[in-house]
Write an enzyme that holds these catalytic residues in place. Structure first.
Site, short mmCIF file in Angstrom:
data_model
loop_
_atom_site.label_atom_id
_atom_site.label_comp_id
_atom_site.label_asym_id
_atom_site.label_seq_id
_atom_site.Cartn_x
_atom_site.Cartn_y
_atom_site.Cartn_z
N CYS A 30 0.83 -1.21 0.00
CA CYS A 30 0.00 0.00 0.00
C CYS A 30 0.87 1.26 0.00
O CYS A 30 1.59 1.52 0.96
CB CYS A 30 -0.90 -0.05 1.24
SG CYS A 30 -1.67 1.49 1.69
N CYS A 33 0.21 3.76 2.80
CA CYS A 33 0.67 3.18 4.07
C CYS A 33 2.16 3.44 4.25
O CYS A 33 2.63 3.75 5.35
CB CYS A 33 0.42 1.67 4.11
SG CYS A 33 -1.31 1.20 4.00
#
Length: 105
Positions: A30, A33
């Site tokens: 991600c 993230c």
């Protein structure tokens, strides 16, 4: 306080106790993230022992993600004395996260 990696097995022990805990539900693939990780490191250094910051890899720990209705990542859930009190989805600034922490302390 260092950021703690939490699994489905250790979630209750690490998160559902006394105090304020910020849980980052994330995954290695991600992009947002990865951008959030250094922000959480800085935040951890600034808040010290007053707030525990925990990370849950949703790929490895689907039970915890499912239990708290995590549909997209990063999702940050703030716990106060074991109960979820706030939830933020997506990348946020350190100041925004700090404001939420202060609201629940």
């Amino acid at each position: 306080m260092a950021i703690v990696n939490v699994s489905d097995q250790s979630f209750n022990t690490e998160v559902e106790g006394e105090g304020t805990v910020l849980v980052d539900f994330w995954a290695p693939w991600c992009g947002p993230c990865k951008m959030l990780a250094p922000i959480l490191e800085e935040l951890s250094a600034e808040v010290g022992d007053s707030v525990k910051i925990a990370k849950v890899n949703v790929d490895e720990n689907p039970e915890s993600a499912s239990r708290f209705g995590v549909m997209s990542i990063p999702t940050l859930i703030f716990f106060k004395d074991g109960q979820p009190v706030d939830k933020v989805v997506g990348l946020n600034s350190k100041d925004a996260l700090k404001g939420i922490i202060e609201k629940h302390q």
